[in-house]
Design an enzyme around this catalytic site. Structure first.
Site, short mmCIF file in Angstrom:
data_model
loop_
_atom_site.label_atom_id
_atom_site.label_comp_id
_atom_site.label_asym_id
_atom_site.label_seq_id
_atom_site.Cartn_x
_atom_site.Cartn_y
_atom_site.Cartn_z
N SER A 130 0.86 -1.19 0.00
CA SER A 130 0.00 0.00 0.00
C SER A 130 0.90 1.24 0.00
O SER A 130 2.05 1.18 0.46
CB SER A 130 -0.86 0.00 1.26
OG SER A 130 -1.38 1.29 1.51
N TYR A 173 -1.13 -1.02 10.37
CA TYR A 173 -1.32 -1.20 8.93
C TYR A 173 -0.05 -0.76 8.18
O TYR A 173 0.44 -1.47 7.29
CB TYR A 173 -2.54 -0.41 8.46
CG TYR A 173 -2.90 -0.65 7.01
CD1 TYR A 173 -3.59 -1.80 6.63
CD2 TYR A 173 -2.54 0.25 6.01
CE1 TYR A 173 -3.92 -2.03 5.30
CE2 TYR A 173 -2.86 0.03 4.69
CZ TYR A 173 -3.55 -1.11 4.33
OH TYR A 173 -3.86 -1.34 3.01
N1 LIG Z 1 -8.54 -0.27 -1.48
C1 LIG Z 1 -7.43 0.43 -1.41
O1 LIG Z 1 -7.44 1.65 -1.59
C2 LIG Z 1 -6.11 -0.26 -1.14
C3 LIG Z 1 -4.96 0.52 -1.24
C4 LIG Z 1 -3.73 -0.09 -1.00
C5 LIG Z 1 -3.66 -1.43 -0.68
N2 LIG Z 1 -4.80 -2.16 -0.59
C6 LIG Z 1 -4.64 -3.57 -0.26
O2 LIG Z 1 -5.33 -4.34 -1.20
C7 LIG Z 1 -5.72 -5.58 -0.61
C8 LIG Z 1 -7.19 -5.82 -0.91
O3 LIG Z 1 -7.96 -4.84 -0.26
P1 LIG Z 1 -9.35 -4.26 -0.84
O4 LIG Z 1 -9.22 -2.80 -0.87
O5 LIG Z 1 -9.72 -4.99 -2.07
O6 LIG Z 1 -10.33 -4.59 0.37
P2 LIG Z 1 -11.54 -5.61 0.54
O7 LIG Z 1 -12.53 -5.43 -0.55
O8 LIG Z 1 -11.99 -5.42 1.94
O9 LIG Z 1 -10.87 -7.04 0.36
C9 LIG Z 1 -10.16 -7.67 1.37
C10 LIG Z 1 -10.11 -9.15 1.02
O10 LIG Z 1 -9.31 -9.81 2.00
C11 LIG Z 1 -9.99 -10.98 2.41
N3 LIG Z 1 -9.61 -11.36 3.76
C12 LIG Z 1 -9.62 -10.62 4.89
N4 LIG Z 1 -9.22 -11.35 5.95
C13 LIG Z 1 -8.95 -12.61 5.46
C14 LIG Z 1 -8.52 -13.81 6.04
N5 LIG Z 1 -8.27 -13.91 7.37
N6 LIG Z 1 -8.35 -14.90 5.26
C15 LIG Z 1 -8.61 -14.82 3.93
N7 LIG Z 1 -9.02 -13.71 3.32
C16 LIG Z 1 -9.20 -12.61 4.07
C17 LIG Z 1 -11.48 -10.62 2.31
O11 LIG Z 1 -12.25 -11.80 2.12
P3 LIG Z 1 -13.16 -12.53 3.25
O12 LIG Z 1 -13.70 -11.45 4.16
O13 LIG Z 1 -14.21 -13.21 2.43
O14 LIG Z 1 -12.23 -13.49 3.91
C18 LIG Z 1 -11.49 -9.80 1.03
O15 LIG Z 1 -11.62 -10.63 -0.08
C19 LIG Z 1 -5.39 -5.46 0.88
O16 LIG Z 1 -4.18 -6.12 1.15
C20 LIG Z 1 -5.23 -3.97 1.08
O17 LIG Z 1 -4.39 -3.67 2.16
C21 LIG Z 1 -6.03 -1.60 -0.81
#
Ligand SMILES: NC(=O)c1ccc[n+]([C@@H]2O[C@H](COP(=O)([O-])OP(=O)(O)OC[C@H]3O[C@@H](n4cnc5c(N)ncnc54)[C@H](OP(=O)(O)O)[C@@H]3O)[C@@H](O)[C@H]2O)c1
Length: 260
Positions: A150, A165
């Site tokens: 991130s 985080y």
């Molecule tokens: N959105 C942004 O702006 C952004 C920016 C930088 C980095 N990121 C990174 O991108 C990645 C995806 O985030 P997102 O924004 O797409 O958020 P999101 O829609 O909340 O997705 C998070 C995913 O992680 C899974 N997850 C959470 N805990 C888990 C566990 N214990 N075991 C297996 N799966 C788990 C969730 O699935 P379940 O709940 O079904 O398990 C969900 O599919 C993350 O690593 C985040 O830090 C996001």
């Protein structure tokens, strides 16, 4: 160059036919996009998360996506996920460590237990999944591991972000370089992708609130948050032969947020 030659060239560089990919956190947000894009590029995708109903829905629309319920913080679940993926073609060509959660923004609100469990999910789970995979790989396997970090792993975005985080996402970058160093001579590539701000469950409310949405726009060189799908090109590049000489790197996809 004729149209068919161009298509062959692009498919040779970026195509993923015959490859098996594992994507964690594939039930929503960025991971769901990674899974469908890798499948569209020709890979068989083992899609992992805790919410099986969502993965089954995804697989219903994409015949080359295999849903596997997995809590990535559970060693038993991680081993079962890798076993399932090896059953597809006998190897795993691509692993995307994407599952993650946000932590509390205020350092003084973080508990010792909460800090450790966030690191377990955002950092250690990807490490353990990577080693569970590489221990099983045959000599000469040219697997690509992609860790999702991130911008908060590169710069402070206080008051949004949070210490646990930030630590997990900065740690992901160090881990990426170290694993790339240890495994490069085996042909295993390890890279990190750093997304900027995207409207997903994780950033719930950030874009709905005019004050925070304006903060994203003002501080991003392109003047906007990321659109759905705008990280997928980086993922296909790092997953495919187009990046065969790229390892240990951090590919930032943030509209210029960190280049100010
Ligand atoms: N959105 C942004 O702006 C952004 C920016 C930088 C980095 N990121 C990174 O991108 C990645 C995806 O985030 P997102 O924004 O797409 O958020 P999101 O829609 O909340 O997705 C998070 C995913 O992680 C899974 N997850 C959470 N805990 C888990 C566990 N214990 N075991 C297996 N799966 C788990 C969730 O699935 P379940 O709940 O079904 O398990 C969900 O599919 C993350 O690593 C985040 O830090 C996001």
């Amino acid at each position: 160059m004729t149209e068919s030659t161009t298509a062959e060239l692009l498919s040779g560089m970026f195509g993923l036919h015959g490859k098996t990919a594992v994507v964690t956190g594939a039930s929503s947000g960025l991971g769901l996009g990674f899974a469908t894009t890798l499948a569209a590029a020709g890979a068989t995708v083992v899609a992992a998360a805790r919410r099986l109903d969502r993965l089954e829905q995804l697989a219903a629309d994409n015949p080359t996506i295999i849903p596997v319920q997995c809590d990535v913080t559970s060693d038993t679940d991680r081993q079962a996920l890798i076993e399932r993926a090896f059953k597809v073609t006998g190897t795993v060509d691509i692993l995307i460590n994407n599952a993650g959660m946000p932590g509390p923004p205020d350092a003084e609100q973080e508990t010792a237990e909460g800090f450790s469990s966030l690191l377990d999910l955002n950092l250690a789970a990807g490490f353990h999944l990577s080693t569970a995979l590489t221990r099983r790989l045959d000599e000469g396997a040219s697997t690509s591991i992609i860790n999702i970090s991130s911008v908060i792993g590169l710069v402070s975005t206080a008051p949004i972000g949070g210490a646990s985080y930030a630590a997990s996402k900065a740690g992901t970058l160090g881990m990426t370089r170290e694993l790339a160093g240890q495994w490069g001579r085996r042909g295993i590539r390890v890279n990190a992708v750093v997304p900027g701000w995207f409207d997903t469950d994780m950033t719930d409310g950030l874009f709905a609130n005019e004050k925070s949405a304006g903060w994203v726009r003002r501080n991003t060189m392109l003047g906007r948050g990321g659109q759905p799908g705008e990280v997928n090109g980086a993922i296909v590049f790092l997953a495919s032969d187009a990046s065969s000489y790229v390892t240990g790197q951090t590919l930032v996809v943030d509209g210029g947020w960190t280049a100010r």
